[in-house]
Design an enzyme around this catalytic site. Structure first.
Site, mmCIF file in Angstrom:
data_model
loop_
_atom_site.group_PDB
_atom_site.id
_atom_site.type_symbol
_atom_site.label_atom_id
_atom_site.label_comp_id
_atom_site.label_asym_id
_atom_site.label_seq_id
_atom_site.Cartn_x
_atom_site.Cartn_y
_atom_site.Cartn_z
ATOM 1 N N ARG A 40 43.636 40.300 41.846
ATOM 2 C CA ARG A 40 44.105 41.635 41.468
ATOM 3 C C ARG A 40 45.620 41.627 41.283
ATOM 4 O O ARG A 40 46.138 42.277 40.369
ATOM 5 C CB ARG A 40 43.702 42.664 42.515
ATOM 6 N N CYS A 53 49.672 47.765 48.551
ATOM 7 C CA CYS A 53 48.388 47.218 48.120
ATOM 8 C C CYS A 53 47.887 48.091 46.983
ATOM 9 O O CYS A 53 48.676 48.492 46.126
ATOM 10 C CB CYS A 53 47.405 47.165 49.282
#
Length: 281
Positions: free
Chosen positions: A182, A238
């Site tokens: 990611r 995140c």
């Protein structure tokens, strides 16, 4: 004894039904938002209450402004902790279905932000607890309300503007806590834009979870973050401020001072098309 980062299952199981000890189940799944509560009702540590990531540990989403899990309003969080019966002397032990990143560490961080030091995460969570044969019960536990007075420490927070400034400053360290794919923009299935904040480095939240589902030793974790904490400013983010809290917890466990959390994280960063985006490893 006070626990302030992780607590081992063997240490925690002797605290069941102990006055001034509150177990809180934070189990949650991003792809099935009702799963966590159902899982809690089927089996939880005796006496544990339930905290929902969306409903209890996050604030209202403002489209185009906030990320997916904005922080709760301070007054709402203070009221929530009071409703759960958290007092200054209460030892909170948060856990979820796994190692703590979904979303026990989020509750741990919220408590630290609110000035409550006696908060820890169950190492290995319910999975390891059950594997060791420790007791579980079904049903729902109703908390006993009390009085909670928060003392918020906003120095633990970083804004998008501070993150932008840190990426341009020599000696700062912005850390992406998502999985490596990611971060690289190769497998984005949650947010509409793939990639990472330019100059941020990758430190996946799950890199220090062993094959047994528990956290690696303190020296291992300390070495993992050593180069990062040699920098002046350390900011974790995140996707939405949840798994980054697990990396902040790991930092505390390793003996480092609490770094800052960019709570809005990637899902907030990309709401402004003027903020830069990078891809690649």
């Amino acid at each position: 004894m006070s626990y302030t980062n992780f607590v081992k299952p063997a240490e925690a199981q002797v605290l069941i039904n102990t006055p001034d000890v509150l177990f809180i189940d934070c189990s949650f799944a991003l792809n099935d938002k009702e799963w966590g509560r159902k899982e809690y009702e089927q089996s939880h540590i005796p006496g544990a209450i339930y905290a929902d990531l969306d409903k209890d540990l996050s604030g209202a989403i403002i489209a185009g402004v906030t990320g997916r899990h904005p922080l709760p309003e301070k007054r709402d969080l203070e009221a929530k902790f009071a409703a759960w019966g958290i007092a200054p002397t209460t030892q909170v032990i948060a856990y979820d279905a796994g190692a703590g990143f979904m979303a026990a560490a989020r509750l741990w961080w919220l408590l630290k932000w609110a000035g409550h030091e006696k908060a820890a995460v169950l190492d290995g969570g319910k999975k390891v607890w059950a594997g060791m044969g420790f007791p579980l019960e079904s049903g729902v536990v109703s908390p006993k309300a009390g009085t909670f007075t928060a003392h918020f420490n906003d120095s633990l927070l970083a804004s998008a503007e501070e993150v932008m400034a840190a990426t341009a400053k020599h000696g700062s360290c912005v850390i992406d806590s998502r999985t490596a794919d990611r971060y690289a923009g190769q497998n984005e299935t949650i947010d509409p834009v793939a990639g990472h904040i330019p100059e941020a480095i990758s430190r996946p939240f799950n890199a220090n979870i062993t094959s047994d589902g528990v956290v690696a030793g303190q020296e291992t974790v300390r070495a993992y973050f050593a180069a990062d904490f040699a920098k002046e400013d350390v900011i974790f983010y995140c996707g939405s401020g949840v798994t980054a809290a697990f990396n902040v917890l790991l930092s505390a466990y390793a003996g480092y001072p609490l770094p800052k959390l960019y709570a809005g994280s990637w899902s907030e960063w990309i709401t402004d098309p003027g903020r830069p985006v990078a891809v690649g490893a």
